[in-house]
Motif scaffolding. Structure first.
Motif, PDB file in Angstrom:
ATOM      1  N   GLY A  32      -4.341 -16.903   5.125  1.00 61.02           N
ATOM      2  CA  GLY A  32      -5.698 -16.606   5.554  1.00 61.02           C
ATOM      3  C   GLY A  32      -5.840 -15.738   6.776  1.00 61.02           C
ATOM      4  N   LYS A  33      -4.756 -15.108   7.232  1.00 65.31           N
ATOM      5  CA  LYS A  33      -4.844 -14.235   8.406  1.00 65.31           C
ATOM      6  C   LYS A  33      -5.336 -12.852   7.984  1.00 65.31           C
ATOM      7  N   LYS A  34      -6.331 -12.339   8.682  1.00 67.41           N
ATOM      8  CA  LYS A  34      -6.816 -10.991   8.413  1.00 67.41           C
ATOM      9  C   LYS A  34      -5.815  -9.982   8.958  1.00 67.41           C
ATOM     10  N   ILE A  35      -5.491  -9.003   8.150  1.00 67.73           N
ATOM     11  CA  ILE A  35      -4.429  -8.077   8.525  1.00 67.73           C
ATOM     12  C   ILE A  35      -4.813  -7.253   9.757  1.00 67.73           C
ATOM     13  N   VAL A  36      -3.826  -7.070  10.630  1.00 64.26           N
ATOM     14  CA  VAL A  36      -3.937  -6.171  11.776  1.00 64.26           C
ATOM     15  C   VAL A  36      -2.979  -5.023  11.493  1.00 64.26           C
ATOM     16  N   TYR A  37      -3.516  -3.897  11.085  1.00 59.47           N
ATOM     17  CA  TYR A  37      -2.677  -2.798  10.612  1.00 59.47           C
ATOM     18  C   TYR A  37      -2.381  -1.835  11.749  1.00 59.47           C
ATOM     19  N   LEU A  38      -1.107  -1.840  12.183  1.00 57.68           N
ATOM     20  CA  LEU A  38      -0.670  -0.998  13.297  1.00 57.68           C
ATOM     21  C   LEU A  38       0.551  -0.168  12.893  1.00 57.68           C
ATOM     22  N   ASP A  39       0.514   0.338  11.670  1.00 55.47           N
ATOM     23  CA  ASP A  39       1.613   1.159  11.158  1.00 55.47           C
ATOM     24  C   ASP A  39       1.093   2.510  10.687  1.00 55.47           C
ATOM     25  N   ASN A  40       0.173   3.078  11.455  1.00 55.67           N
ATOM     26  CA  ASN A  40      -0.503   4.296  11.038  1.00 55.67           C
ATOM     27  C   ASN A  40       0.352   5.545  11.147  1.00 55.67           C
ATOM     28  N   ALA A  41       1.405   5.520  11.982  1.00 59.22           N
ATOM     29  CA  ALA A  41       2.300   6.669  12.047  1.00 59.22           C
ATOM     30  C   ALA A  41       3.107   6.808  10.759  1.00 59.22           C
ATOM     31  N   ALA A  42       3.257   5.702  10.020  1.00 59.51           N
ATOM     32  CA  ALA A  42       3.956   5.750   8.731  1.00 59.51           C
ATOM     33  C   ALA A  42       3.010   6.226   7.637  1.00 59.51           C
ATOM     34  N   THR A  43       1.838   5.607   7.562  1.00 62.55           N
ATOM     35  CA  THR A  43       0.794   6.065   6.648  1.00 62.55           C
ATOM     36  C   THR A  43      -0.512   5.424   7.071  1.00 62.55           C
ATOM     37  N   SER A  44      -1.600   6.130   6.836  1.00 57.96           N
ATOM     38  CA  SER A  44      -2.915   5.592   7.202  1.00 57.96           C
ATOM     39  C   SER A  44      -3.538   4.900   6.000  1.00 57.96           C
ATOM     40  N   GLN A  45      -4.538   4.083   6.273  1.00 54.87           N
ATOM     41  CA  GLN A  45      -5.342   3.530   5.188  1.00 54.87           C
ATOM     42  C   GLN A  45      -6.360   4.573   4.706  1.00 54.87           C
ATOM     43  N   LYS A  46      -6.963   4.322   3.556  1.00 54.41           N
ATOM     44  CA  LYS A  46      -7.833   5.315   2.926  1.00 54.41           C
ATOM     45  C   LYS A  46      -9.266   4.797   2.846  1.00 54.41           C
ATOM     46  N   PRO A  47     -10.232   5.616   3.223  1.00 56.72           N
ATOM     47  CA  PRO A  47     -11.632   5.182   3.134  1.00 56.72           C
ATOM     48  C   PRO A  47     -12.144   5.257   1.699  1.00 56.72           C
ATOM     49  N   ARG A  48     -13.220   4.561   1.448  1.00 57.67           N
ATOM     50  CA  ARG A  48     -13.821   4.567   0.106  1.00 57.67           C
ATOM     51  C   ARG A  48     -14.158   5.982  -0.342  1.00 57.67           C
ATOM     52  N   GLN A  49     -14.534   6.842   0.593  1.00 59.20           N
ATOM     53  CA  GLN A  49     -14.911   8.201   0.231  1.00 59.20           C
ATOM     54  C   GLN A  49     -13.752   8.947  -0.421  1.00 59.20           C
ATOM     55  N   VAL A  50     -12.538   8.710   0.050  1.00 56.90           N
ATOM     56  CA  VAL A  50     -11.359   9.343  -0.542  1.00 56.90           C
ATOM     57  C   VAL A  50     -11.009   8.674  -1.866  1.00 56.90           C
ATOM     58  N   LEU A  51     -11.051   7.346  -1.896  1.00 55.34           N
ATOM     59  CA  LEU A  51     -10.757   6.620  -3.129  1.00 55.34           C
ATOM     60  C   LEU A  51     -11.743   7.000  -4.233  1.00 55.34           C
ATOM     61  N   ASP A  52     -13.004   7.147  -3.863  1.00 53.04           N
ATOM     62  CA  ASP A  52     -14.021   7.520  -4.852  1.00 53.04           C
ATOM     63  C   ASP A  52     -13.800   8.940  -5.368  1.00 53.04           C
ATOM     64  N   ALA A  53     -13.375   9.841  -4.479  1.00 53.11           N
ATOM     65  CA  ALA A  53     -13.116  11.218  -4.903  1.00 53.11           C
ATOM     66  C   ALA A  53     -11.968  11.270  -5.907  1.00 53.11           C
ATOM     67  N   LEU A  54     -10.933  10.478  -5.688  1.00 53.47           N
ATOM     68  CA  LEU A  54      -9.815  10.421  -6.629  1.00 53.47           C
ATOM     69  C   LEU A  54     -10.257   9.862  -7.975  1.00 53.47           C
ATOM     70  N   THR A  55     -11.022   8.777  -7.924  1.00 54.65           N
ATOM     71  CA  THR A  55     -11.497   8.164  -9.173  1.00 54.65           C
ATOM     72  C   THR A  55     -12.397   9.118  -9.944  1.00 54.65           C
ATOM     73  N   GLU A  56     -13.315   9.763  -9.250  1.00 55.82           N
ATOM     74  CA  GLU A  56     -14.224  10.683  -9.925  1.00 55.82           C
ATOM     75  C   GLU A  56     -13.464  11.846 -10.551  1.00 55.82           C
ATOM     76  N   TYR A  57     -12.454  12.355  -9.846  1.00 57.18           N
ATOM     77  CA  TYR A  57     -11.682  13.456 -10.415  1.00 57.18           C
ATOM     78  C   TYR A  57     -11.044  13.025 -11.739  1.00 57.18           C
ATOM     79  N   TYR A  58     -10.360  11.904 -11.735  1.00 55.78           N
ATOM     80  CA  TYR A  58      -9.664  11.471 -12.948  1.00 55.78           C
ATOM     81  C   TYR A  58     -10.632  11.078 -14.058  1.00 55.78           C
ATOM     82  N   GLU A  59     -11.773  10.530 -13.694  1.00 56.78           N
ATOM     83  CA  GLU A  59     -12.723  10.086 -14.716  1.00 56.78           C
ATOM     84  C   GLU A  59     -13.582  11.216 -15.266  1.00 56.78           C
TER      85      GLU A  59
END
Length: 423
Positions: A32-59
């Motif tokens: 039940g611990k909420k993630i504390v993401y501090l590994d951004n130099a390895a890779t960043s998380q993705k906002p919905r706007q990017v995820l939606d753009a990928l989905t729309e392209y493929y669909e």
């Protein structure tokens, strides 16, 4: 709630509103611990706007680009080339044709190394010439140049690192000489967060007529990147560290160089004419984009550029500087914690590497993970830095546009738990 002196006001930078765009930041792990993401130099998380753009392209638009005349092919081509326009504007490139899509920054840097190995004069690297890098580089900006040196006989040289994590430029005239063909270095260290003195290095390279290649993988996500202001010849970066998808990188190069240098890969799209006896090549950038390109990934990178630009890279940089200064202060209060790299927030980005007494970094990372705190451990593909400081590895915490003071506090509390756990 912890506040930071000098941090932008909520009306200028609303980090809580930004965090709502990133679904993964709500992820719950380990009891039940909420993630504390501090590994951004390895890779960043993705906002919905990017995820939606990928989905729309493929669909809605999925097709191959450039050669089809049907509606889907034309839409896919427009989206792909539109992403190139967005990236060109993001980095202030003089021409969109200077933006080459690759699969990552590693491929971009290998592309430059191979072009120079196969080039005609005056660009050719051979046994009479020298290649200059630094001890601070990611392996992606070391190994390609080692391979080129081994293949051509060129001498490989490098700048060392000072005790406080800065490049040692005291012997710059001995390192960069009339024999130097290419100087390739990182703008921001991926392991130490050091921001390097670009102007001094480029000025010396220009004095001797050497080309300059900059690895901006850790810079493009965090600060304004203006290739014209940098005055380099090549700039490489990757999409997945700047809220974009994996599988997409960028190489920017000066147009006259791209016109003169040979292609790295052969295949479809990069040709002008082909016969069984010989081929001629398309103009840049397509000369360097053989085969089906990373179409969806480029579309996603375009959406990432839109997202970052809407917030403002200057505001992101200011937010991260405040977070980093706060983290340096809090971490500096922990007994036995040793910073690897600069011990102040001056001329450093939002990446902090450290050791904690004699506790192995892998143990530190594992105990932090049990508390829901994601950091990086190891040599971070920068093993020469660890060798320089006589350590096997570090723990690395890296922050981004959605990082908060509360996450810094969680890291500090987690490290106190680590110290108590190992006695």
């Amino acid at each position: 709630m912890t506040t930071l002196p000098g941090l932008l006001t909520a009306s200028d930078y609303n980090v809580e509103a930004i965090r709502k765009d990133f679904p993964l930041l709500d992820r719950v792990v380990h009891d039940g611990k909420k993630i504390v993401y501090l590994d951004n130099a390895a890779t960043s998380q993705k906002p919905r706007q990017v995820l939606d753009a990928l989905t729309e392209y493929y669909e809605q638009h999925n097709a191959n680009v450039h050669r089809g005349v049907h509606v889907l092919a034309e839409e896919a081509t427009a989206l792909y080339e539109g992403a190139r326009d967005k990236v060109a504007a993001f980095i202030n490139a003089p021409s969109r044709d200077e933006v080459i899509f690759t699969k990552n920054a590693s491929e971009s840097l290998n592309l430059v190394a191979n072009m120079l190995g196969w080039a005609d004069e005056p660009y050719r690297v051979d046994r009479e010439t020298e290649i200059v890098i630094t001890e601070m580089e990611h392996h992606s900006n070391i190994v390609p140049w080692q391979l080129l040196s081994q293949r051509t006989g060129a001498k490989l040289k490098w700048f060392g690192i000072t005790d406080d994590g800065r490049l040692d430029l005291s012997n710059i005239e001995e390192i960069i000489t009339e024999k130097t063909k290419i100087v390739s270095f990182t703008l921001v260290s991926n392991i130490m967060g050091t921001i390097n003195p670009v102007e001094a290095i480029i000025r010396r390279a220009q004095q001797v007529g050497a080309l300059v290649c900059i690895d901006a993988s850790q810079a493009a996500p965090h600060m304004v990147l203006d290739v014209q202001a940098l005055q380099a010849d090549f700039v490489a970066f990757t999409g997945h560290k700047m809220v974009g998808p994996t599988g997409i990188g960028v190489l920017w190069g000066r147009q006259e160089l791209l016109e003169d240098l040979p292609p790295f890969l052969g295949g479809g799209e990069m040709i002008e004419t082909v016969s069984m006896h010989s081929s001629t090549y398309a103009p840049a950038p397509h000369k360097f984009e053989a085969g089906t390109p990373p179409i969806a990934q480029a579309v996603g990178l375009g959406a990432a550029v839109d997202y970052l630009s809407a917030i403002g890279m200057d505001k992101i940089e200011a937010h991260e500087h405040a977070i980093t200064a706060y983290a340096m202060k809090r971490l500096g209060e922990i007994p036995d914690l040793r910073f690897i790299g600069p011990d102040t927030a001056e001329n450093r980005a939002a990446t902090i590497s450290f050791t904690l007494g004699d506790i192995h970094p892998h143990d530190v990372g594992q105990v932090l993970d049990e508390q829901g705190i994601a950091v990086r451990v190891g040599h971070h593909c920068a093993r020469p830095v660890c060798l320089r400081y006589g350590i096997p590895a570090t723990t690395r915490a890296s922050f981004y546009l959605y990082s908060t003071p509360g996450e810094v506090d969680a890291l500090v509390d987690g490290l106190e738990h680590v110290r108590n756990f190992f006695g």
